[in-house]
Design a protein around this motif. Sequence first.
Motif, PDB file in Angstrom:
ATOM      1  N   ALA A  95       0.839  -1.194   0.000  1.00 47.96           N
ATOM      2  CA  ALA A  95       0.000   0.000   0.000  1.00 47.96           C
ATOM      3  C   ALA A  95       0.879   1.250   0.000  1.00 47.96           C
ATOM      4  CB  ALA A  95      -0.923  -0.013   1.215  1.00 47.96           C
ATOM      5  N   GLU A  96       0.241   2.378   0.168  1.00 50.19           N
ATOM      6  CA  GLU A  96       0.955   3.649   0.227  1.00 50.19           C
ATOM      7  C   GLU A  96       1.671   3.790   1.562  1.00 50.19           C
ATOM      8  OE1 GLU A  96      -0.406   7.922  -1.189  1.00 50.19           O
ATOM      9  OE2 GLU A  96      -1.183   7.515   0.807  1.00 50.19           O
ATOM     10  N   LYS A  97       2.893   4.292   1.490  1.00 48.10           N
ATOM     11  CA  LYS A  97       3.664   4.554   2.706  1.00 48.10           C
ATOM     12  C   LYS A  97       3.726   6.054   2.927  1.00 48.10           C
ATOM     13  CE  LYS A  97       8.054   4.955   2.516  1.00 48.10           C
ATOM     14  NZ  LYS A  97       8.122   6.348   3.022  1.00 48.10           N
ATOM     15  N   THR A  98       3.487   6.479   4.159  1.00 46.51           N
ATOM     16  CA  THR A  98       3.580   7.895   4.508  1.00 46.51           C
ATOM     17  C   THR A  98       4.315   8.039   5.845  1.00 46.51           C
ATOM     18  OG1 THR A  98       1.436   7.884   5.630  1.00 46.51           O
ATOM     19  CG2 THR A  98       1.456   8.515   3.294  1.00 46.51           C
ATOM     20  N   GLN A  99       4.913   9.193   6.026  1.00 49.16           N
ATOM     21  CA  GLN A  99       5.553   9.504   7.304  1.00 49.16           C
ATOM     22  C   GLN A  99       5.373  10.980   7.607  1.00 49.16           C
ATOM     23  OE1 GLN A  99       9.597   8.041   8.426  1.00 49.16           O
ATOM     24  NE2 GLN A  99      10.123  10.201   8.630  1.00 49.16           N
ATOM     25  N   LEU A 100       5.003  11.256   8.846  1.00 52.31           N
ATOM     26  CA  LEU A 100       4.866  12.617   9.331  1.00 52.31           C
ATOM     27  C   LEU A 100       5.826  12.787  10.505  1.00 52.31           C
ATOM     28  CD1 LEU A 100       3.237  15.234   8.846  1.00 52.31           C
ATOM     29  CD2 LEU A 100       1.630  14.432  10.592  1.00 52.31           C
ATOM     30  N   SER A 101       6.636  13.858  10.474  1.00 54.42           N
ATOM     31  CA  SER A 101       7.671  14.048  11.487  1.00 54.42           C
ATOM     32  C   SER A 101       7.668  15.489  11.986  1.00 54.42           C
ATOM     33  CB  SER A 101       9.057  13.728  10.903  1.00 54.42           C
ATOM     34  OG  SER A 101       9.120  12.429  10.371  1.00 54.42           O
ATOM     35  N   PHE A 102       8.088  15.641  13.250  1.00 52.51           N
ATOM     36  CA  PHE A 102       8.252  16.955  13.845  1.00 52.51           C
ATOM     37  C   PHE A 102       9.566  16.967  14.621  1.00 52.51           C
ATOM     38  CE2 PHE A 102       3.709  16.140  13.522  1.00 52.51           C
ATOM     39  CZ  PHE A 102       3.261  17.274  12.844  1.00 52.51           C
ATOM     40  N   GLY A 103      10.246  18.108  14.583  1.00 54.12           N
ATOM     41  CA  GLY A 103      11.528  18.207  15.264  1.00 54.12           C
ATOM     42  C   GLY A 103      11.744  19.557  15.910  1.00 54.12           C
ATOM     43  N   LEU A 104      12.644  19.579  16.887  1.00 59.70           N
ATOM     44  CA  LEU A 104      12.984  20.785  17.614  1.00 59.70           C
ATOM     45  C   LEU A 104      14.483  20.785  17.877  1.00 59.70           C
ATOM     46  CD1 LEU A 104      12.206  23.316  19.357  1.00 59.70           C
ATOM     47  CD2 LEU A 104      11.934  21.723  21.279  1.00 59.70           C
ATOM     48  N   SER A 105      15.103  21.945  17.661  1.00 57.86           N
ATOM     49  CA  SER A 105      16.534  22.100  17.892  1.00 57.86           C
ATOM     50  C   SER A 105      16.775  23.399  18.645  1.00 57.86           C
ATOM     51  CB  SER A 105      17.291  22.107  16.560  1.00 57.86           C
ATOM     52  OG  SER A 105      18.635  22.473  16.737  1.00 57.86           O
ATOM     53  N   TYR A 106      17.683  23.352  19.636  1.00 58.61           N
ATOM     54  CA  TYR A 106      18.005  24.543  20.419  1.00 58.61           C
ATOM     55  C   TYR A 106      19.514  24.629  20.625  1.00 58.61           C
ATOM     56  CZ  TYR A 106      18.486  27.769  24.346  1.00 58.61           C
ATOM     57  OH  TYR A 106      18.874  28.806  25.155  1.00 58.61           O
TER      58      TYR A 106
END
Length: 440
Positions: free
Chosen positions: A334-345
Motif C-alpha cells: 500500500a501507500e507509505k507515509t511519514q509525518l515528522s516533527f523536530g525541535l533544535s536549540y
Amino acid sequence: MKVNVVLTFIASFFAFALTAQDISNSSYSYFGLGNKNRVGHPVFESTGNISGIYADSTILNFYNPASYSLLKPGKILLSTSLCGQFSLLNENDQSSYFPSASLHHIAMAMSVKKFLGISFGLKPYLSKGYSFTYNQFTGQDSLTHQYEGKGNFQQLYFGLATSILDKESTTFSLGGNISYLFGFLDKRRDSRLISSATAGGVEVKRTRVSSFHYDLGIFFRQKVGNNHLFKIAATLEPSQEIASSFSDALYYSQDINNPVLFDTLFYSNCESENCNINLPLELDLSFAYSFRFSGRVVNNKKRFSQITLMAGFNQSDWSNYMPHDGLSPSIKFAEKTQLSFGLSYVPETKYLEKALITKWYERLNYRMGYFDRKLPYTINEIEVHDFGMTFGLGMPIVIQQSLSSLNFSLVLGKRGLQNENIVEENYVGINFGLILSPSN
C-alpha cells in the motif's frame, strides 16, 4: 594538509566499501525489500528523521544533494556514523530480544567553487535482517520452521549541487546524486520434524541488484529581519527500474546446518528484465522556522541563542509492487507515509568566536523529535505503524576554528500492535556520528 586528508579519506573509503553493512534486526524487514527508511544518521534521526532541511557548513547531508553547494568555501567535510539497535519482540505472551550494530556511512563533501559543491561516498539504501520460528502442528509429523533473512543494498554515490541564488537574505540551490546500487537480500527457511534434530528441508531465496540510481533535491532559505529564518526543502526519488536477479532453491539434507550435505530438489534463476525491481516515486518535503534570540544577556554575557522548529512529510506508493516470491494472501502492499516533527536549540550560535568565554554545555545543539510512519503494507487489512520519540546532542569540536562535531541520537520506537495478533516490536536505536573538518 588537505591533500593528506583527502588521501586518507579515500583509503578509508575503499576499506569500508569492502566490508560495509547496514544491518536490520526487525521482523518487519521480512516483508518486501526490507527496511528502507531508517535514516540512521544521528543528526537527522534525532529530530524525528527529518533530513532534507539541513543545509549548512557543519553537516554533510547526502539525503538532500542541494546542500553541497552551501558548504563553506575551502572547507572539507568528512562524515561517518555507527548505528546500534536493540529490539524486543512480543507475540502470544512470548518475548525475544535482538541486538545489532553496524557502520552506517562514510562520505566526503566540499565546495569547489563559490556556487558549486560536490560529495561522494558510500551510504545505505535498505536492509533486511530477521530471525523467528513458527511451529506447524499436524499430529505426529508436526514441523518447526526457522525463518532468517539478511542482506542490504548499498549506494556508491557522487553528488553535484549549484546555488542558483546565494544572497545574504535569500538562498536557492538544487542538486542531484547519481549512484551505483549493489548488494543482495537473502531469505531462508529451514523446515524439520520437531522430533528430528537436524534432518529437513531448506529453501533459500536471493535477490541481487547491480544498477544505477539517481535522486534530486532543492533547498530554499529566506531570512526575514535579523532574527527570523525560514527554510523549505524537497527531495525526489523518481520511479526507477533497478536491474536485479532472483534465484529460488529448495534442498533436502540430513543436516540442514551443513551445506555440503545438501541435495538439490529444485532450483530456478531469473536474470532477465522480467526480474527487475520497479521502485515507486518517493517524495520528501520538509520545513523549518528558526528564531534567534539576538544579543540577550545571561550571567552578564551577551548570548546569541537559536531555536528551530521543523516538520517533514514523506510519501511513496508501493501498491503496485510485486515481490519476486509472490504475495501472501494476508499481505497487501500500500501507500507509505511519514509525518515528522523536530525541535533544535543552540544556547550560543557564535561558539567559535566565544570559545574562551562559553561553557561546554552552552555550545551543544539540543535536539528532539517525533515521527509516525505508516509502513508500505497491510497485514490482514490492518495498517502497521512505526512511531517513536527521538533525542540527540551535537557537540562542536572547538579547535582552531574547525567545523568538526560529535553527534549522538537516541530513538525510542514501536512497530505493530500485539492486540491485533500482529507482532509488537519495541526498539531502542543508539547512533554515534563524527563529522570532521580540517582546520585552516
